[in-house]
Design a protein around this motif. Sequence first.
Motif, mmCIF file in Angstrom:
data_model
loop_
_atom_site.group_PDB
_atom_site.id
_atom_site.type_symbol
_atom_site.label_atom_id
_atom_site.label_comp_id
_atom_site.label_asym_id
_atom_site.label_seq_id
_atom_site.Cartn_x
_atom_site.Cartn_y
_atom_site.Cartn_z
ATOM 1 N N ASP A 236 10.166 76.140 -42.229
ATOM 2 C CA ASP A 236 9.027 76.767 -41.783
ATOM 3 C C ASP A 236 8.017 76.548 -42.689
ATOM 4 O O ASP A 236 6.948 76.345 -42.378
ATOM 5 C CB ASP A 236 9.234 78.054 -41.103
ATOM 6 N N GLU A 237 8.544 77.228 -43.883
ATOM 7 C CA GLU A 237 7.329 77.153 -45.028
ATOM 8 C C GLU A 237 6.941 75.831 -45.341
ATOM 9 O O GLU A 237 5.795 75.589 -46.018
ATOM 10 C CB GLU A 237 8.059 77.974 -46.109
ATOM 11 N N ALA B 267 4.668 74.846 -42.603
ATOM 12 C CA ALA B 267 3.402 75.406 -42.899
ATOM 13 C C ALA B 267 2.528 74.734 -44.127
ATOM 14 O O ALA B 267 1.367 74.583 -43.796
ATOM 15 C CB ALA B 267 3.552 76.909 -43.141
ATOM 16 N N ARG C 220 4.477 72.116 -35.229
ATOM 17 C CA ARG C 220 4.902 73.124 -36.119
ATOM 18 C C ARG C 220 5.140 74.426 -35.037
ATOM 19 O O ARG C 220 6.376 74.804 -35.460
ATOM 20 C CB ARG C 220 3.811 73.368 -37.113
ATOM 21 N N ARG C 221 4.483 74.444 -34.081
ATOM 22 C CA ARG C 221 4.751 75.769 -33.183
ATOM 23 C C ARG C 221 6.097 75.690 -32.332
ATOM 24 O O ARG C 221 6.843 76.457 -32.298
ATOM 25 C CB ARG C 221 3.590 76.012 -32.358
ATOM 26 N N HIS D 41 8.840 76.061 -35.026
ATOM 27 C CA HIS D 41 9.044 77.485 -35.504
ATOM 28 C C HIS D 41 9.791 78.337 -34.335
ATOM 29 O O HIS D 41 10.540 79.096 -34.389
ATOM 30 C CB HIS D 41 7.672 78.055 -35.650
ATOM 31 N N HIS E 184 13.273 77.719 -34.106
ATOM 32 C CA HIS E 184 13.887 78.089 -35.042
ATOM 33 C C HIS E 184 14.298 79.782 -34.792
ATOM 34 O O HIS E 184 15.322 80.241 -35.241
ATOM 35 C CB HIS E 184 13.262 78.166 -36.389
ATOM 36 N N ARG E 185 13.222 80.395 -34.106
ATOM 37 C CA ARG E 185 13.475 81.832 -33.598
ATOM 38 C C ARG E 185 14.440 81.791 -32.771
ATOM 39 O O ARG E 185 15.382 82.816 -32.998
ATOM 40 C CB ARG E 185 12.114 82.308 -33.047
#
Length: 373
Positions: free
Chosen positions: A143-144, A147, A203-204, A207, A210-211
């Motif tokens: 994620d980082e 970003a 990216r969204r 993410h 991943h959540r």
Amino acid sequence: MNDIRQTQPTILYVDDEELARKYFARAVGAEYEILLAQSSDEAIATLQQDSDRVAVLITDFRMPGRDGGDLLRQVAQQYPHIVRILVTAYADIGVLLQTVNSGEVFRILEKPLRPASVRETLQMAIERYRERATQNQQLMAIDETLAFLAHELNTPLAAITLNASSIENRGDVKHDLPVEITEAARSMRERAQYCIAVVSSFRRSVHNGHRKLAGGNVRSEITAHGLITALLDTYPFAAAQRSWVHVEIIVDFPVVTQANCVALVLSSLLSNALRALADVPSPSVRFTVIAEPSPAIRICDNGPGIPPEIKARLLTDPITTHAKSGGNGLGLVLCHRVMQSCGGGLQIESTPGVGTTVMLDFPHIKGQTYGSC
């Protein structure tokens, strides 16, 4: 990862019977740090203060007030990193099936508890917890990284968009620029906005995926219809382009592998179709989702079509019919490879003067049942 393995795991045991709590603490207290609670509310109060260090929750089902099932549901939502175990002395098949099928419980222990069975179950639960913790660290790193990449890409793209808009406005208002420059600026702005939308959407979606993985939530699934809806909600349509697009869901199906990459494929194919329709009097793009005889998404347009000699090479060679607008011919080759990596494929049917249909084929999942929308 070493810190995860060296820290003594903490177990929260919930039971309204004092003797049961003392027995559990005596049975495994030498191997784990034990926290005790006599009710669901007391367990939640404990978690509100110490949830970060709790690895496993074990709760009795039958308790006064809120039962263990209600506690498991709340913990699954608020503290998904905690591995959850249900203890019951009742042959309540309906309750057991509900908790297992909904993903709210990792294992079920029967009363009276046997120390050997408890130790074995706890070993498996702690291993699951450590796997999740390690996976969470890896997902945070991804994620980082995403970003950072999104920032590095979106910053120059936003500058391009702003500068192109300034050129457009000057040409439209002052009329002191050649039409070719104004049109080039408009095309530049639209392509930059498209790239920003793709980067942000990817990216969204990664993410959010991943959540779900980090929480162990297997109840939510990404469907073909869901991917198309998300695409149409975020795609940077120009002028009336959105009204060209129609969606038909015959039978929906889950996209179980590389959904983020499939989303990028759909975005690329929609972009191709919209470019092909630029000069068509009554433009139309139709997404169709089917599940039989095999899961597939069809994207049909009524554009000018593709000449046979070009169509024959589209999935193997970097060839394009949009070189003037920045195309390099790699899009369909990469889309095809992505679908192959998912266990499916990509097919193209086109008739010059009539239109083009692109079919995304997905693998049929054994035992999977599909429902119409």
